[in-house]
Design an enzyme around this catalytic site. Structure first.
Site, short mmCIF file in Angstrom:
data_model
loop_
_atom_site.label_atom_id
_atom_site.label_comp_id
_atom_site.label_asym_id
_atom_site.label_seq_id
_atom_site.Cartn_x
_atom_site.Cartn_y
_atom_site.Cartn_z
N SER A 9 0.81 -1.23 0.00
CA SER A 9 0.00 0.00 0.00
C SER A 9 0.84 1.28 0.00
O SER A 9 1.52 1.57 -0.96
CB SER A 9 -0.94 -0.04 1.20
OG SER A 9 -1.77 1.08 1.21
N ASP A 22 -2.67 6.67 -3.21
CA ASP A 22 -1.57 6.01 -2.51
C ASP A 22 -0.97 4.93 -3.43
O ASP A 22 -1.43 4.74 -4.56
CB ASP A 22 -2.03 5.45 -1.15
CG ASP A 22 -2.85 4.20 -1.28
OD1 ASP A 22 -3.61 4.09 -2.26
OD2 ASP A 22 -2.75 3.31 -0.41
N ASP A 65 -1.01 1.73 -3.85
CA ASP A 65 -1.78 0.67 -4.51
C ASP A 65 -3.16 1.14 -4.96
O ASP A 65 -3.99 0.35 -5.37
CB ASP A 65 -1.88 -0.58 -3.62
CG ASP A 65 -2.68 -0.35 -2.37
OD1 ASP A 65 -2.72 0.80 -1.88
OD2 ASP A 65 -3.29 -1.31 -1.87
N ASP A 90 -5.91 2.55 -3.51
CA ASP A 90 -7.22 2.42 -2.87
C ASP A 90 -7.61 3.66 -2.08
O ASP A 90 -8.75 3.79 -1.65
CB ASP A 90 -7.31 1.15 -2.00
CG ASP A 90 -6.27 1.06 -0.92
OD1 ASP A 90 -5.38 1.94 -0.87
OD2 ASP A 90 -6.34 0.11 -0.12
MG MG Z 1 -3.50 1.45 -0.02
#
Ligand code: MG
Length: 453
Positions: free
Chosen positions: A99, A242, A244, A246
């Site tokens: 992440s 961010d 990744d 999400d």
């Molecule tokens: Mg994330």
């Protein structure tokens, strides 16, 4: 591995490859995950980190070794993988990602067949298989197969587009700056913006696992370039994701970076206007403005522990309309009940297009203004309980104990004292009507805790 340590933290398994854990560990953990899924087809994907392709291949090998068939999505944002697990009707998914953590980190996120991260009970099942029960290793003729799955991004973006009024957004002809942060949304979000008929400017738009642009976490102090780009190009808004993809943080047309509380409240207000009896789910750490908004619109609010999985599961349980986190996570279950940076972007554009207003005006018109301050204190792990008990004893005012200790100092100000689940620290959040007051509360509690250690 001799010592039994907890593998799953608040957001899946996190580690530093080559330092804390090896690729052999990944293969064995993948075999445990495969044993837990008990054959069937598993969709896998990875973010843009330097170590992700190697971990991804170890993951695939481990899953196949336990008899699972694997669909390889390749480099995708986490929400795209989660959406596709449900959309393709496979048994589960695994995402290789850390992440927003620094570049040296990586991790695995295990996804249930509904697209949401598996719950704590199932995490323990996998740990049990990993440490106690033997992982299933398939016989040579039962080893799983793998093939590429190339529809993931397209399905995901179509899924997002189907949940918003694309006509009204297209008519607005927005100009948008995306700060992709060298992360996984580089391969998805720009196409969404183009599909929505917006003029697009991108920064940090090349996937790079060293995150040379502004790092993988979209915190306000790292978003100066976005702010300048929005102002100098005369854009309607900016969005930063961010690592990744999400979480989404917004920037208004004047270059002000909004925190997730404000954008989450604005989208909640917009959705509640259309579905007045809806429920909004948000952790105990987000702003009290959401209760004011929900009351005004006839909706209600459910508070959860901090952590997106808690929000996701509560949304499903309560059949809620929407959920958000103060860090920029937005969850729209009509799309999928997990955080998704693209659906957050699309809903924000629909909100501004429908209301024919600018982002700064929408915030000041629809979101009650509160100020917040955040800090943390290092403590010894065995002192956490004692410190919380002491603060509770001395507290005057209403106390909520959903996660840590939330003390209402009066009707409009609160402080949340919450031990971290992963590090030996206590986090303190304060919210009040003025910045000065929020800062004052924060420093009072930080020094109070400091004196107790
Ligand atoms: Mg994330």
């Amino acid at each position: 591995m001799a010592k039994r340590e907890k593998l799953f933290g608040t957001n899946g398994v996190r580690f530093i490859p080559g330092v804390t854990h090896t690729l052999e560990f990944v293969i064995e953990l993948a075999e445990a995950i495969g044993t837990y899924f008990d054959k069937g087809t598993i969709l896998v994907g990875h973010d843009g980190r330097v170590s992700s392709p190697a971990i991804y291949n170890a993951l695939i090998a481990g899953l196949m070794s336990s008899g699972c068939d694997v669909l390889e999505a390749g480099l995708v944002p986490t929400p795209a993988l989660q959406y596709s697990v449900r959309h393709l009707g496979v048994r589960g998914g695994v995402m290789v990602t850390a992440s927003h953590n620094p570049p040296q980190y990586n991790g695995l996120k295990v996804i249930a067949k509904d697209g949401i991260e598996i719950d704590r009970v199932d995490e323990e099942k996998i740990e049990g298989i990993f440490y106690e029960q033997k992982q299933y290793k398939a016989d040579w003729k039962e080893v799983g197969e793998s093939r590429k799955e190339t529809s993931v991004i397209e399905n995901y973006l179509n899924g997002v587009l189907a949940k918003v009024n694309t006509e009204v957004i297209r008519r607005s002809e927005f100009k948008i700056v995306l700060d992709l942060g060298n992360g996984a949304q580089c391969v998805a979000a720009p196409y969404l913006i183009e599909e929505l008929g917006c003029e697009l400017i991108t920064i940090n738009s090349v996937v790079d696992g060293n995150f040379p642009g502004r790092g993988p976490e979209p915190v306000p102090e790292k978003l100066e370039t976005l702010s300048l780009a929005v102002k100098s190009s005369g854009a309607d808004l900016g969005v930063a994701y961010d690592g990744d993809g999400d979480r989404a943080i917004f920037c208004d047309e004047k270059g002000n970076i909004l925190w997730g509380d404000e954008s989450g409240c604005l989208i909640s207000d917009f959705l509640l206007e259309k579905s007045p009896d809806g429920t909004i789910v948000t952790p105990v750490s987000s702003t009290q403005a959401i209760e004011i908004i929900a009351k005004r619109r006839g909706g209600n609010v459910i508070r959860t522990r901090v952590g997106s999985v808690d929000v996701s599961r509560k949304i499903m349980e309560s059949n809620a309309l929407f959920g958000f986190e103060e860090n920029g996570g937005c969850i729209y279950p009509k799309h999928i009940a997990v955080r998704d940076g693209c659906i957050a972007t699309a809903l924000m554009l629909e909100c501004l297009a429908t209301r024919s207003t600018t982002l700064s005006r929408a915030i000041s018109n629809y979101v009650p203004k509160f100020y917040r301050a955040k800090g943390k204190v290092e403590v010894k792990r065995d002192e956490v309980r004692k410190i919380l008990d002491k603060i509770e004893e001395q507290a005057k005012g209403k106390i909520e104990k959903i996660d840590g200790l939330k003390i209402w100092l009066d009707e409009k100000k609160w402080v949340l004292i919450r031990p971290s689940g992963t590090e030996p620290i206590i986090r303190v959040f304060a919210e009040a009507m003025t910045k000065k007051e929020a800062d004052r509360i924060l420093s009072r509690y930080l020094s109070m805790i400091g004196r107790m250690t």
